[in-house]
Scaffold this active site. Sequence first.
Site, mmCIF file in Angstrom:
data_model
loop_
_atom_site.group_PDB
_atom_site.id
_atom_site.type_symbol
_atom_site.label_atom_id
_atom_site.label_comp_id
_atom_site.label_asym_id
_atom_site.label_seq_id
_atom_site.Cartn_x
_atom_site.Cartn_y
_atom_site.Cartn_z
ATOM 1 N N CYS A 192 56.547 67.417 154.930
ATOM 2 C CA CYS A 192 57.836 67.993 154.542
ATOM 3 C C CYS A 192 57.698 68.977 153.386
ATOM 4 O O CYS A 192 58.577 69.081 152.523
ATOM 5 C CB CYS A 192 58.832 66.898 154.175
ATOM 6 N N PHE A 248 56.699 42.225 152.623
ATOM 7 C CA PHE A 248 56.574 40.826 152.213
ATOM 8 C C PHE A 248 57.903 40.079 152.299
ATOM 9 O O PHE A 248 58.237 39.278 151.431
ATOM 10 C CB PHE A 248 56.003 40.726 150.795
ATOM 11 N N ARG A 269 59.830 37.327 153.433
ATOM 12 C CA ARG A 269 59.599 35.974 153.946
ATOM 13 C C ARG A 269 60.495 35.004 153.200
ATOM 14 O O ARG A 269 60.539 35.015 151.965
ATOM 15 C CB ARG A 269 58.138 35.568 153.761
#
Length: 261
Positions: free
Chosen positions: A104, A243, A245
């Site tokens: 970009c 991550f 969880r």
Amino acid sequence: MEESKRFPVLKAQGHTVTETTDLVVSEVPLTVYFNDEEIVTMLCSPAQLEELAIGFLLTEGFIKKQEELYSLRYAPEENLIWIEGKARPLQKELMSKRFLSACCGKSRASFYFANDARLVKPQNSSLQITLTEAYTYANHLQEHLPLFQATGGIHSGGIARNGEILLTSYDIGRHNVFDKLFGSAFRAGLDLENHVIFFSGRISSEILLKVAKMKVPILIARSAPTDLALNLARDLKITVIGFARGDRLNIYTFPERILID
């Protein structure tokens, strides 16, 4: 076609070894033809194979709109799919053409293939979700995928909006999960610009680019992102969560899309 099979195995625990059987996931080759030209052979799980073929052609730019897909024929006994669509004579060449340039127009990250540079753009979606939604999506895969629980051998993902799980997929290959989701959304006529994708695995730059091609602004994963993936996410304005969880997660980019409820 069977999704899993039992194989004999010797299991050791400490110094005790026993003979038993173990459930393992199935893997098959799928060859896709576009306008009678062989495009790719993918190794995959034997489910949602038509969606996988469509999703692959979407992410590589062979198909862009519903009216550009004319017909699809699947031969399950041979694992072959023939798709007829709008002619795009240069797409196969662009799939593997190296293209090193700043993403970009900036210097943080680079596209490696010409197709990637042509098919992605920044996501300017105003979509916002709550932390509770993010936790719900991330934990859905762990709680609702018996094949993973039985074998431990697949990746999985889903598409959601407003707290509702709309589509799910699984595969032995991380990339195939996203192509199956893209193909399923295409068949369902879903515009994904205000949807969320959740995923069981690691976020590499290739995964991030697939999400960008799907025009999805928020990606939630149970595992870690790479630095290149995050640099691309900054340039392409995609919110990356890793991550995720239980009741924990890390928000790496564009945290303004996540409401602290």
